[in-house]
Design a protein around this motif. Structure first.
Motif, PDB file in Angstrom:
ATOM      1  N   ALA A  86     -22.750 -64.120 -41.211  1.00 45.11           N
ATOM      2  CA  ALA A  86     -23.716 -63.089 -40.827  1.00 45.11           C
ATOM      3  C   ALA A  86     -24.661 -62.575 -41.808  1.00 45.11           C
ATOM      4  O   ALA A  86     -24.180 -62.838 -43.063  1.00 45.11           O
ATOM      5  CB  ALA A  86     -22.859 -61.844 -40.177  1.00 45.11           C
ATOM      6  N   THR A  87     -25.610 -61.962 -41.509  1.00 49.21           N
ATOM      7  CA  THR A  87     -26.335 -61.137 -42.405  1.00 49.21           C
ATOM      8  C   THR A  87     -26.061 -59.883 -42.530  1.00 49.21           C
ATOM      9  O   THR A  87     -26.039 -59.149 -41.304  1.00 49.21           O
ATOM     10  CB  THR A  87     -27.856 -61.215 -42.083  1.00 49.21           C
ATOM     11  N   LEU A  88     -25.298 -59.397 -43.438  1.00 52.07           N
ATOM     12  CA  LEU A  88     -24.523 -58.131 -43.463  1.00 52.07           C
ATOM     13  C   LEU A  88     -25.586 -57.119 -43.896  1.00 52.07           C
ATOM     14  O   LEU A  88     -26.310 -57.024 -45.226  1.00 52.07           O
ATOM     15  CB  LEU A  88     -23.401 -58.244 -44.602  1.00 52.07           C
ATOM     16  N   ILE A  89     -25.943 -56.093 -43.041  1.00 53.49           N
ATOM     17  CA  ILE A  89     -27.222 -55.329 -43.489  1.00 53.49           C
ATOM     18  C   ILE A  89     -26.253 -53.773 -43.837  1.00 53.49           C
ATOM     19  O   ILE A  89     -25.727 -53.100 -42.674  1.00 53.49           O
ATOM     20  CB  ILE A  89     -28.163 -54.915 -42.157  1.00 53.49           C
ATOM     21  N   ALA A 107     -16.852 -62.703 -45.459  1.00 52.79           N
ATOM     22  CA  ALA A 107     -17.568 -63.847 -45.964  1.00 52.79           C
ATOM     23  C   ALA A 107     -19.099 -63.963 -45.232  1.00 52.79           C
ATOM     24  O   ALA A 107     -19.653 -64.718 -44.393  1.00 52.79           O
ATOM     25  CB  ALA A 107     -16.762 -64.963 -45.255  1.00 52.79           C
ATOM     26  N   PRO A 108     -19.913 -62.883 -45.460  1.00 55.91           N
ATOM     27  CA  PRO A 108     -21.352 -62.917 -44.935  1.00 55.91           C
ATOM     28  C   PRO A 108     -22.005 -63.957 -45.751  1.00 55.91           C
ATOM     29  O   PRO A 108     -21.724 -64.297 -46.950  1.00 55.91           O
ATOM     30  CB  PRO A 108     -21.857 -61.638 -45.185  1.00 55.91           C
ATOM     31  N   ALA A 109     -23.193 -64.461 -45.122  1.00 53.43           N
ATOM     32  CA  ALA A 109     -24.133 -65.401 -45.638  1.00 53.43           C
ATOM     33  C   ALA A 109     -25.328 -64.689 -46.632  1.00 53.43           C
ATOM     34  O   ALA A 109     -25.667 -65.408 -47.508  1.00 53.43           O
ATOM     35  CB  ALA A 109     -24.833 -66.206 -44.622  1.00 53.43           C
ATOM     36  N   ARG A 110     -25.536 -63.472 -46.066  1.00 51.35           N
ATOM     37  CA  ARG A 110     -26.644 -62.782 -46.691  1.00 51.35           C
ATOM     38  C   ARG A 110     -26.260 -61.277 -46.821  1.00 51.35           C
ATOM     39  O   ARG A 110     -25.641 -60.696 -45.872  1.00 51.35           O
ATOM     40  CB  ARG A 110     -27.973 -62.896 -46.033  1.00 51.35           C
ATOM     41  N   TYR A 111     -26.491 -60.365 -47.738  1.00 53.68           N
ATOM     42  CA  TYR A 111     -26.176 -59.117 -47.912  1.00 53.68           C
ATOM     43  C   TYR A 111     -27.605 -58.513 -48.246  1.00 53.68           C
ATOM     44  O   TYR A 111     -28.177 -58.581 -49.203  1.00 53.68           O
ATOM     45  CB  TYR A 111     -25.347 -58.949 -49.138  1.00 53.68           C
ATOM     46  N   ASP A 158     -33.313 -65.273 -39.616  1.00 55.83           N
ATOM     47  CA  ASP A 158     -33.191 -66.727 -39.812  1.00 55.83           C
ATOM     48  C   ASP A 158     -32.246 -67.378 -38.908  1.00 55.83           C
ATOM     49  O   ASP A 158     -31.834 -68.460 -39.109  1.00 55.83           O
ATOM     50  CB  ASP A 158     -32.640 -67.087 -41.299  1.00 55.83           C
ATOM     51  N   GLY A 159     -31.841 -66.702 -37.816  1.00 51.78           N
ATOM     52  CA  GLY A 159     -31.379 -67.083 -36.915  1.00 51.78           C
ATOM     53  C   GLY A 159     -29.694 -66.796 -37.178  1.00 51.78           C
ATOM     54  O   GLY A 159     -28.869 -67.112 -35.965  1.00 51.78           O
ATOM     55  N   VAL A 193     -29.595 -62.569 -31.736  1.00 55.72           N
ATOM     56  CA  VAL A 193     -28.337 -63.746 -31.723  1.00 55.72           C
ATOM     57  C   VAL A 193     -27.003 -63.201 -31.576  1.00 55.72           C
ATOM     58  O   VAL A 193     -26.654 -62.181 -31.725  1.00 55.72           O
ATOM     59  CB  VAL A 193     -28.452 -64.303 -33.479  1.00 55.72           C
ATOM     60  N   PRO A 194     -26.273 -63.854 -30.567  1.00 55.68           N
ATOM     61  CA  PRO A 194     -25.010 -63.714 -30.018  1.00 55.68           C
ATOM     62  C   PRO A 194     -24.140 -63.265 -31.327  1.00 55.68           C
ATOM     63  O   PRO A 194     -24.081 -64.108 -32.452  1.00 55.68           O
ATOM     64  CB  PRO A 194     -24.588 -64.897 -29.136  1.00 55.68           C
TER      65      PRO A 194
END
Ligand code: AVJ
Length: 335
Positions: A86-89, A107-111, A158-159, A193-194
């Motif tokens: 996930a993108t963690l916002i 384990a996010p992909a982006r922070y 980015d999906g 995105v689901p």
């Protein structure tokens, strides 16, 4: 693996003149309109932010440590429901500590760390990047209480699924109407995105004595936090509030399920600022913060009205009952 470097984006910041106007308008508001008010955002200058951190360590202030205990106890169960990659916002990231404590499990992909000013985020993100060299990190300066629209440079399009993180019961500063508006924006910000959703910490309705102690501690740190607002306002608005004239008041308003913080004048005073002034009678109050308390049912209902699916709920309640604090995972769509 090469170490990434955090990116920083500042969207929009009020200039000094806009801030001064907003403040003066609230100060001049007459008793017929509820009296003088100031936004709780003015509690957080450099000293105010440090006083708030001190509050979180007070024996009476249960929210921060209760929420942390919920994450410790139920973090693995939460992680199983979080979207992968996930993108963690992080909304109101500050020192980024709370989100960082979830990186290993979630384990996010982006922070994406969001706070009013990007300057608050630089040090924390640069330090975190060394610990997590492969994690894509973005600092965004944005007043998300006004709009939650993230800039495309934040990479949230980015999906990947989006995990909005809003801990600490910061939602408590909003009236129920404002909270609904905010949650609708949060729902929209989850995107299409689901698996996307909102992970939020909410302080719960409880005994008045326990609530009032949490906002009027024996050491006087919350009083200092509230009264420091006057020093901040004096700098921003050019006013001449004298600290000695004002006392801290915190009370639980049962009808509205909210803690109210006020500053109460100890004698009749006139406060002056460039282009205006305001007289306060002895004992007159200036309303400085609301901190709304919710029931789990009431908050779940609000989430549903905002478009979210049925939430998962974790609390500190050992058996049945409400507990003091709740963490809710609200999926944006029904799976
Ligand atoms: C940061 C808004 C969650 O309402 O408990 C703490 C602020 N004010 N003590 C809260 C606060 C006084 C805090 N929030």
């Amino acid at each position: 693996m090469p170490m990434k470097t955090p990116r920083f984006i500042q969207i929009y910041q009020d200039n000094a003149q806009v801030v001064q106007q907003e403040l003066v308008q609230g100060l001049a508001s007459n008793p017929a309109h509820g009296g003088a008010t100031t936004s709780p955002k003015f509690l957080y200058d450099a000293l105010g932010s440090r006083l708030f951190e001190a509050i979180t360590e007070l024996p009476e202030y249960y929210p921060t440590r209760t929420e942390a205990a919920i994450f410790r106890t139920h973090g693995d169960a939460m992680a199983r429901q979080m979207p992968k990659g996930a993108t963690l916002i992080d909304l109101g990231a500050g020192n980024c500590g709370k989100a960082a404590s979830l990186f290993d499990r979630f384990a996010p992909a982006r922070y994406v760390a969001v706070d009013i000013s990007v300057d608050f985020l630089r040090g924390a993100l640069e330090c975190l990047q060394r610990q997590y060299p492969a994690l894509d990190m973005v600092g965004v300066g944005l007043d998300f209480s006004r709009t939650l629209e993230l800039p495309p440079e934040a990479g949230a399009n980015d999906g990947s699924p989006r995990l909005l993180f809003y801990p600490g019961s910061s939602i408590g500063n909003f009236t129920p109407d404002e909270a609904l508006v905010f949650l609708r924006q949060a729902h929209a910000a989850c995107g299409p995105v689901p698996g996307s959703g909102l992970l939020i910490g909410v302080d719960l309705v409880k005994d008045t004595a326990e609530l009032e102690a949490a906002y009027d501690d024996a050491l006087g740190v919350t009083a200092a936090f509230n009264r420091n607002l006057l020093l901040h306002i004096n700098r921003l608005a050019g006013s001449d509030f004298a600290l000695a004239d004002w006392s801290h008041v915190a009370l639980y308003n049962t009808a509205h399920s909210r803690i109210e913080m006020h500053l109460q004048s100890r004698r009749a005073v006139t406060v002056t600022w460039p282009g205006g002034h305001r007289a306060f009678v002895a004992g007159e109050r200036m309303h400085t913060e609301n901190s709304y308390k919710w029931t789990v049912e009431g908050f779940a209902d609000l989430l549903q009205q905002a478009g979210f699916a049925t939430p998962s709920v974790w609390t500190d309640a050992q058996t049945t009952g409400q507990g003091r604090f709740a963490v809710l995972w609200a999926p944006a769509q029904t799976p």
